[in-house]
Design a protein around this motif. Structure first.
Motif, PDB file in Angstrom:
ATOM      1  N   ARG A  85       0.818  -1.262   0.054  1.00  0.00           N
ATOM      2  CA  ARG A  85       0.226  -0.075  -0.022  1.00  0.00           C
ATOM      3  C   ARG A  85       0.819   1.213  -0.038  1.00  0.00           C
ATOM      4  O   ARG A  85       0.626   2.130  -0.795  1.00  0.00           O
ATOM      5  CB  ARG A  85      -0.931   0.045   1.202  1.00  0.00           C
ATOM      6  CG  ARG A  85      -1.764   0.978   1.303  1.00  0.00           C
ATOM      7  CD  ARG A  85      -2.728   1.214   2.638  1.00  0.00           C
ATOM      8  NE  ARG A  85      -3.289   0.104   2.781  1.00  0.00           N
ATOM      9  CZ  ARG A  85      -4.587  -0.402   2.362  1.00  0.00           C
ATOM     10  NH1 ARG A  85      -5.006   0.613   1.113  1.00  0.00           N
ATOM     11  NH2 ARG A  85      -5.087  -1.392   2.120  1.00  0.00           N
ATOM     12  N   GLN A  86       1.766   1.248   0.854  1.00  0.00           N
ATOM     13  CA  GLN A  86       2.836   2.446   0.863  1.00  0.00           C
ATOM     14  C   GLN A  86       3.460   2.543  -0.256  1.00  0.00           C
ATOM     15  O   GLN A  86       3.903   3.715  -0.827  1.00  0.00           O
ATOM     16  CB  GLN A  86       3.966   2.379   2.170  1.00  0.00           C
ATOM     17  CG  GLN A  86       3.118   2.486   3.356  1.00  0.00           C
ATOM     18  CD  GLN A  86       4.165   2.078   4.506  1.00  0.00           C
ATOM     19  OE1 GLN A  86       5.100   1.528   4.551  1.00  0.00           O
ATOM     20  NE2 GLN A  86       3.814   2.289   5.897  1.00  0.00           N
ATOM     21  N   SER A  88       2.520   1.973  -3.423  1.00  0.00           N
ATOM     22  CA  SER A  88       1.562   2.291  -4.578  1.00  0.00           C
ATOM     23  C   SER A  88       0.453   3.292  -4.185  1.00  0.00           C
ATOM     24  O   SER A  88      -0.176   3.501  -3.195  1.00  0.00           O
ATOM     25  CB  SER A  88       0.733   1.009  -4.770  1.00  0.00           C
ATOM     26  OG  SER A  88      -0.319   1.245  -5.915  1.00  0.00           O
ATOM     27  N   GLY A  89       0.577   4.095  -4.959  1.00  0.00           N
ATOM     28  CA  GLY A  89      -0.554   5.237  -4.804  1.00  0.00           C
ATOM     29  C   GLY A  89      -1.745   5.159  -5.646  1.00  0.00           C
ATOM     30  O   GLY A  89      -2.616   5.767  -5.811  1.00  0.00           O
ATOM     31  N   LEU A  90      -1.890   4.039  -6.334  1.00  0.00           N
ATOM     32  CA  LEU A  90      -3.139   3.612  -7.043  1.00  0.00           C
ATOM     33  C   LEU A  90      -4.432   3.297  -6.180  1.00  0.00           C
ATOM     34  O   LEU A  90      -4.184   2.260  -5.718  1.00  0.00           O
ATOM     35  CB  LEU A  90      -2.717   2.665  -8.240  1.00  0.00           C
ATOM     36  CG  LEU A  90      -1.568   3.007  -9.093  1.00  0.00           C
ATOM     37  CD1 LEU A  90      -1.290   1.775  -9.922  1.00  0.00           C
ATOM     38  CD2 LEU A  90      -2.006   4.106  -9.964  1.00  0.00           C
ATOM     39  N   SER A  91      -5.565   4.026  -6.655  1.00  0.00           N
ATOM     40  CA  SER A  91      -6.635   3.593  -5.687  1.00  0.00           C
ATOM     41  C   SER A  91      -7.081   2.201  -5.857  1.00  0.00           C
ATOM     42  O   SER A  91      -7.745   1.589  -5.310  1.00  0.00           O
ATOM     43  CB  SER A  91      -7.487   4.749  -5.879  1.00  0.00           C
ATOM     44  OG  SER A  91      -8.112   4.862  -7.219  1.00  0.00           O
ATOM     45  N   HIS A  94      -5.282  -0.067  -3.722  1.00  0.00           N
ATOM     46  CA  HIS A  94      -5.572   0.151  -2.401  1.00  0.00           C
ATOM     47  C   HIS A  94      -6.842  -0.663  -2.103  1.00  0.00           C
ATOM     48  O   HIS A  94      -7.108  -1.280  -1.289  1.00  0.00           O
ATOM     49  CB  HIS A  94      -5.808   1.467  -2.158  1.00  0.00           C
ATOM     50  CG  HIS A  94      -4.495   2.224  -1.976  1.00  0.00           C
ATOM     51  ND1 HIS A  94      -4.242   3.401  -1.171  1.00  0.00           N
ATOM     52  CD2 HIS A  94      -3.054   2.036  -2.540  1.00  0.00           C
ATOM     53  CE1 HIS A  94      -2.976   3.594  -1.208  1.00  0.00           C
ATOM     54  NE2 HIS A  94      -2.057   3.084  -2.098  1.00  0.00           N
ATOM     55  N   ASP A 137       1.966   6.442 -15.743  1.00  0.00           N
ATOM     56  CA  ASP A 137       1.173   7.367 -15.300  1.00  0.00           C
ATOM     57  C   ASP A 137       2.327   8.344 -14.705  1.00  0.00           C
ATOM     58  O   ASP A 137       2.330   9.697 -14.693  1.00  0.00           O
ATOM     59  CB  ASP A 137       0.093   7.229 -14.463  1.00  0.00           C
ATOM     60  CG  ASP A 137      -1.266   6.865 -15.155  1.00  0.00           C
ATOM     61  OD1 ASP A 137      -1.146   6.925 -16.315  1.00  0.00           O
ATOM     62  OD2 ASP A 137      -2.154   6.180 -14.671  1.00  0.00           O
ATOM     63  N   LEU A 138       3.249   7.868 -13.727  1.00  0.00           N
ATOM     64  CA  LEU A 138       4.274   8.435 -13.010  1.00  0.00           C
ATOM     65  C   LEU A 138       5.210   9.160 -13.989  1.00  0.00           C
ATOM     66  O   LEU A 138       5.360  10.262 -13.996  1.00  0.00           O
ATOM     67  CB  LEU A 138       4.952   7.691 -11.925  1.00  0.00           C
ATOM     68  CG  LEU A 138       4.083   7.186 -10.831  1.00  0.00           C
ATOM     69  CD1 LEU A 138       4.818   6.208 -10.073  1.00  0.00           C
ATOM     70  CD2 LEU A 138       3.598   8.368 -10.110  1.00  0.00           C
ATOM     71  N   GLN A 141       3.516  12.103 -15.673  1.00  0.00           N
ATOM     72  CA  GLN A 141       3.535  13.201 -14.816  1.00  0.00           C
ATOM     73  C   GLN A 141       4.789  13.886 -14.669  1.00  0.00           C
ATOM     74  O   GLN A 141       5.071  15.328 -14.780  1.00  0.00           O
ATOM     75  CB  GLN A 141       3.224  12.824 -13.366  1.00  0.00           C
ATOM     76  CG  GLN A 141       3.051  14.003 -12.427  1.00  0.00           C
ATOM     77  CD  GLN A 141       1.588  14.866 -12.686  1.00  0.00           C
ATOM     78  OE1 GLN A 141       0.976  14.527 -13.640  1.00  0.00           O
ATOM     79  NE2 GLN A 141       1.779  15.923 -12.353  1.00  0.00           N
TER      80      GLN A 141
END
Length: 156
Positions: A85-86, A88-91, A94, A137-138, A141
């Motif tokens: 979880r930490q 990955s920032g993908l909802s 999560h 995506d990162l 960005q």
């Protein structure tokens, strides 16, 4: 009716922690609820090479553990889930991790394994993209921010 399994010669099956190797092709019917995994589902220690695989392996061990011995493996899985979880920032990741955690809390290790297999497929796709140099995506960005900074410098 029970669970019907068709196995080829040489395939393995784990039933309630017992490893069974089939010397001949067989069709078996399990009449009672059992913890069952076949070759394609079994992860061996040398295959634990990614964060998702660490989650899967811990849940697999909890699923195959004798009664009363799964708690250690569940705690390992929970710790690995926190790490994932930490990272990955993908909802969607999560949400999947939340569902896996819910299955663990309800001691439904089979469903937790099923969902973790989906997580492994997603993880493999991301790793393939990274290996191929495909922008994620990162990356996009980061490129956008770099271009935006360059444009601001030109204006000043």
């Amino acid at each position: 009716m029970g669970l019907i399994l068709k196995l080829k010669k040489g395939e393995h099956l784990i039933v309630n922690g017992a490893l069974i190797r089939f010397e001949t092709a067989s069709k078996i019917v399990l009449k009672t609820k059992s913890a069952v995994m076949h070759d394609r589902q079994i992860m061996r220690p040398e295959e634990v090479t990614t964060p998702g695989a660490r989650i899967y392996f811990a849940i697999q061990n909890a699923y195959m553990a004798e009664e009363g011995e799964s708690a250690t493996y569940v705690e390992q899985a929970r710790a690995r889930i926190v790490d994932f979880r930490q990272a990955s920032g993908l909802s969607t990741v999560h949400e999947t991790l939340d569902h896996i955690t819910g299955f663990l809390e309800n001691t439904d290790y089979f469903q937790a394994l099923q969902l973790t297999r989906q997580l492994l497929e997603f993880e493999a796709a991301l790793l393939d993209m990274a290996d191929a140099g495909t922008p994620t995506d990162l990356d996009i960005q980061d490129e956008f921010q770099a271009e935006e900074s360059a444009e601001l410098e030109k204006v000043q």
